[in-house]
Design a protein around this motif. Structure first.
Motif, short mmCIF file in Angstrom:
data_model
loop_
_atom_site.label_atom_id
_atom_site.label_comp_id
_atom_site.label_asym_id
_atom_site.label_seq_id
_atom_site.Cartn_x
_atom_site.Cartn_y
_atom_site.Cartn_z
N ILE A 1 4.65 13.13 -6.85
CA ILE A 1 5.17 14.47 -7.18
C ILE A 1 4.27 15.54 -6.57
N ALA A 2 2.95 15.33 -6.71
CA ALA A 2 2.02 16.31 -6.14
C ALA A 2 2.19 16.41 -4.62
N ALA A 3 2.57 15.29 -4.00
CA ALA A 3 2.73 15.27 -2.54
C ALA A 3 4.07 15.84 -2.09
N GLY A 4 4.91 16.20 -3.05
CA GLY A 4 6.17 16.86 -2.68
C GLY A 4 7.41 16.00 -2.76
N ALA A 5 7.32 14.83 -3.41
CA ALA A 5 8.51 13.97 -3.52
C ALA A 5 9.62 14.69 -4.28
N ASP A 6 10.84 14.36 -3.91
CA ASP A 6 12.02 14.96 -4.56
C ASP A 6 12.51 14.12 -5.73
N GLY A 7 11.80 13.04 -6.01
CA GLY A 7 12.21 12.21 -7.13
C GLY A 7 11.45 10.91 -7.14
N LEU A 8 11.72 10.13 -8.18
CA LEU A 8 11.03 8.85 -8.36
C LEU A 8 12.02 7.78 -8.76
N MET A 9 11.74 6.57 -8.32
CA MET A 9 12.52 5.43 -8.79
C MET A 9 11.56 4.46 -9.44
N ILE A 10 11.75 4.21 -10.73
CA ILE A 10 10.79 3.46 -11.53
C ILE A 10 11.45 2.21 -12.12
N GLU A 11 10.78 1.07 -11.99
CA GLU A 11 11.30 -0.14 -12.64
C GLU A 11 10.82 -0.20 -14.09
N VAL A 12 11.76 -0.48 -14.97
CA VAL A 12 11.46 -0.54 -16.40
C VAL A 12 12.24 -1.71 -17.00
N HIS A 13 11.63 -2.36 -17.99
CA HIS A 13 12.25 -3.55 -18.59
C HIS A 13 12.02 -3.55 -20.09
N ASN A 14 12.99 -4.08 -20.84
CA ASN A 14 12.81 -4.17 -22.29
C ASN A 14 11.82 -5.27 -22.67
N GLU A 15 11.73 -6.32 -21.82
CA GLU A 15 10.76 -7.40 -22.06
C GLU A 15 10.15 -7.82 -20.72
N PRO A 16 9.23 -7.03 -20.20
CA PRO A 16 8.70 -7.30 -18.86
C PRO A 16 8.19 -8.73 -18.68
N GLU A 17 7.59 -9.30 -19.74
CA GLU A 17 7.04 -10.67 -19.62
C GLU A 17 8.14 -11.70 -19.36
N GLU A 18 9.35 -11.37 -19.80
CA GLU A 18 10.47 -12.32 -19.65
C GLU A 18 11.33 -12.00 -18.43
N ALA A 19 11.00 -10.94 -17.70
CA ALA A 19 11.87 -10.48 -16.61
C ALA A 19 12.06 -11.56 -15.55
N LEU A 20 13.25 -11.61 -14.99
CA LEU A 20 13.55 -12.60 -13.96
C LEU A 20 13.09 -12.14 -12.58
N SER A 21 12.76 -10.84 -12.47
CA SER A 21 12.12 -10.39 -11.23
C SER A 21 11.29 -9.14 -11.48
N ASP A 22 10.13 -9.12 -10.86
CA ASP A 22 9.23 -7.95 -10.86
C ASP A 22 8.78 -7.45 -12.23
N GLY A 23 8.65 -8.37 -13.21
CA GLY A 23 8.20 -7.97 -14.54
C GLY A 23 6.80 -7.35 -14.53
N PHE A 24 5.93 -7.87 -13.68
CA PHE A 24 4.52 -7.41 -13.61
C PHE A 24 4.38 -5.95 -13.19
N GLN A 25 5.42 -5.42 -12.53
CA GLN A 25 5.35 -4.01 -12.11
C GLN A 25 6.30 -3.12 -12.91
N THR B 1 0.86 -1.18 0.00
CA THR B 1 0.00 0.00 0.00
C THR B 1 0.89 1.22 0.00
N MET B 2 0.83 1.98 -1.09
CA MET B 2 1.69 3.16 -1.24
C MET B 2 1.20 4.22 -0.26
N ASP B 3 2.06 4.61 0.65
CA ASP B 3 1.67 5.57 1.69
C ASP B 3 2.06 6.98 1.24
N ILE B 4 1.16 7.58 0.47
CA ILE B 4 1.48 8.90 -0.10
C ILE B 4 1.67 9.95 0.99
N ALA B 5 0.87 9.84 2.05
CA ALA B 5 0.98 10.83 3.13
C ALA B 5 2.35 10.79 3.80
#
Ligand code: PEP
Ligand code: MN
Length: 282
Positions: free
Chosen positions: A223-247, A184-188
């Motif tokens: 960002i709207a809540a004031g974060a100073d940045g983001l860390m995003i998971e990205v994959h060239n072939e998410p379906e084939e990813a060895l971890s966390d492809g679904f996200q 559960t992402m705790d935006i507050a």
């Protein structure tokens, strides 16, 4: 007196800005960190690093040592993964964020990382936090999945007390009764951590939701809540990813995401920290 001494906003009124080589985290510009959950191969990492650096993103993430719930799951390429990360850092002129799993690995990870990530599972490993206080590279401190905000800030206090002031807090979702999302992402927690502490706070909506379709909405909210940045998971072939492809975001959808985030950043009086020449292109 609260034990939040060094991390407290009362101790330091202005925002701390963490210097990462030529880049900063915690200033007016929002830092964008993107990359695969895990480094899987030279080709995988190169394709992703090229894709995100083409968008002007200056920080590449990727786990070489992975803390997996199951011992049978892919554990990471370890030292080989660290070398591959350094390779793309030099090739694309990006900074590297990678996780250090325990005290015995600090020395090994240190030369390859620009920022050392402390995972959610380690947020209460106090001996480890003390050791991280002795090094001179920035630490990205994930919130423990069951840590209160006070416990999360006290974890940072351990690192500062050891002498390392370069701590970036990262909200990555907490474990609740709701099983429809991974966490559960705790935006507050973002504005509250910034209210209580002078340290930069970034958000990881990938672990924070566990679901690709929720990553952009939660990035906007962060960002709207004031974060100073983001860390995003990205994959060239998410379906084939060895971890966390679904996200993991599809590489192809990153451009659209960056455009969306840029508008939100402007509304919040911030800008995205992207390579200057590319900023103008997008
Ligand atoms: C990750 O960033 O891939 C990760 C394992 O994060 P966390 O420690 O937040 O679960
Ligand atoms: Mn992950």
């Amino acid at each position: 007196m609260s034990d939040l001494r060094l991390v407290s906003r009362e101790n330091k009124k202005h925002n701390s800005v963490v210097q990462v080589g030529s880049e900063t985290i915690g200033g007016k510009e929002l830092c964008m960190i993107a990359g695969p959950c895990a480094v899987e191969s030279e080709q995988q990492l190169d394709e992703i690093a090229k894709g995100i650096s083409d968008l002007g993103i200056k920080f590449v993430r990727g786990g070489a040592y992975k803390p997996r719930t199951s011992p049978y799951a892919f554990q990471g390429l370890e030292k080989e993964g660290l070398k591959l990360l350094r390779g793309v850092a030099d090739k694309y002129d990006v900074k590297i964020v990678t996780e250090v799993l325990d005290t015995t690995l600090i020395e090994e990870v240190y030369p390859y990382a620009d920022i050392l990530q402390v995972g959610s599972r380690n947020a209460k490993n106090y001996q480890f936090l003390k050791e991280l206080g002795k090094i001179d590279k920035p630490i990205l401190l994930k919130r423990g999945m069951s840590s209160t905000i006070n416990e999360w800030l006290l974890a940072a206090e351990y690192i500062l007390l050891g002498g390392n002031e370069n701590v970036i807090l990262c909200e990555r979702g907490i474990r609740t009764f709701d099983t429809s999302v991974r966490n559960t992402m705790d935006i507050a927690a973002i504005p509250l951590a910034k209210e209580l502490s002078h340290l930069p706070v970034i958000a990881d909506p990938s672990q924070g939701t566990g679901k690709r379709s929720l990553v952009t909405p939660m990035s906007l909210a962060s960002i709207a809540a004031g974060a100073d940045g983001l860390m995003i998971e990205v994959h060239n072939e998410p379906e084939e990813a060895l971890s966390d492809g679904f996200q993991s975001m599809y590489l192809d959808s990153m451009k659209e995401m960056v455009e969306t985030l840029r508008s939100q950043a402007e509304l919040s009086g911030r800008t995205l920290n992207l390579q200057q020449s590319i900023k103008e292109l997008i």
